[in-house]
Design an enzyme around this catalytic site. Sequence first.
Site, PDB file in Angstrom:
ATOM      1  N   LYS A  70      50.331-117.788  36.181  1.00 21.74           N
ATOM      2  CA  LYS A  70      50.743-116.767  37.150  1.00 21.74           C
ATOM      3  C   LYS A  70      51.384-117.336  38.420  1.00 21.74           C
ATOM      4  O   LYS A  70      52.249-116.693  39.007  1.00 21.74           O
ATOM      5  CB  LYS A  70      49.545-115.905  37.551  1.00 21.74           C
ATOM      6  CG  LYS A  70      49.136-114.886  36.511  1.00 21.74           C
ATOM      7  CD  LYS A  70      47.948-114.096  37.043  1.00 21.74           C
ATOM      8  CE  LYS A  70      47.704-112.856  36.220  1.00 21.74           C
ATOM      9  NZ  LYS A  70      46.729-111.976  36.852  1.00 21.74           N
ATOM     10  N   ASP A 107      49.026-106.341  39.714  1.00 24.89           N
ATOM     11  CA  ASP A 107      47.550-106.356  39.708  1.00 24.89           C
ATOM     12  C   ASP A 107      46.975-105.499  40.848  1.00 24.89           C
ATOM     13  O   ASP A 107      46.019-104.747  40.648  1.00 24.89           O
ATOM     14  CB  ASP A 107      47.028-107.791  39.839  1.00 24.89           C
ATOM     15  CG  ASP A 107      47.075-108.553  38.523  1.00 24.89           C
ATOM     16  OD1 ASP A 107      47.080-107.897  37.460  1.00 24.89           O
ATOM     17  OD2 ASP A 107      47.104-109.792  38.557  1.00 24.89           O
TER      18      ASP A 107
END
Length: 277
Positions: A70, A107
């Site tokens: 990520k 997220d």
Amino acid sequence: MSLPKIPLAGVIGSPIAHSKSPQIHGHWLKTLGLNGAYIPMDVAPKDLEQVVRTLPKMGFVGANVTIPHKEAVLDIVDIITDRAAMIGAVNTLTFRADGKIQGDNTDGYGFLENLRSGAPDWDPKAGPAAVFGAGGAARAVIASLLDAGVPGILLSNRTRVRADNLASVFGSRVTVYDWVKAGNMLDHAALLVNTTSLGMLGKPELRVPLDGLRAQTVVTDLVYAPLKTNLLQTAEHVGCATVDGLGMLLHQAVPGFERWFGTRPEIDRATRAAALR
Ligand code: NAP
């Protein structure tokens, strides 16, 4: 006459077998009757850049990115959204028609959407949010809470320096507590979020004393296996509104799916069931 291309997407991580994303996106593709496919891709860190640059040439319109890539993928993308820059990580790639690779992070969006739909009476301005944990997920949670108007964050993490580092990203709106005093944060919190992996199947239990928890505090756990963690059970017992972590996983998947396949999917019982299969 050439046939239309099948849009492809997938999730890049290592390991990847545990990922629920193929079930979620596969469920939406099937139930919406869309042309497309979504696959898991186990990619080693050394191969990440080459894979990301090759995918568009193979018909991929986008991809999700998960642990351990990520942060590394930030250096590969051409365009980065403001929220991905603030979170310091990318979980959604879009391969644009102009050849540019866009990196986004959904997220925090997924976390907030889940919280809002699970606890519709929660008011961001009602008071500070107590956050357990200072890993990657915590950063997305804190960024989204501050963006939503939460007046302050009370943060505690086993490894204090990680919490201090995270607090320094967000400035004076974050107050760090020692892990042994994490329970003290509950006296003031309108919201409690567990972003540690404690309470997850196969991991130790969360041992922070919860005696200070008040019924008006909304409690949510990012852990979704089990769905009802001991933290959520205790909170229910106290009379708190509670929100489990599965919805975050589902909501964070929506923006990518819509961008890649052109239809905004619904999150319903069948989607939750598909993710749990
Ligand atoms: P991470 O970066 O590895 O962070 C893990 C966190 O858990 C750190 O704060 C770590 O503290 C803490 N921790 C681990 N073991 C501990 C222990 N024995 N005692 C005290 N603290 C401990 O992981 P992450 O990406 O932030 O993910 C954290 C959790 O959120 C995972 O369970 C993940 O599955 C879940 N998650 C759920 C969603 C969703 O959609 N629902 C999305 C993202 C993440 P230290 O810094 O001291 O190690």
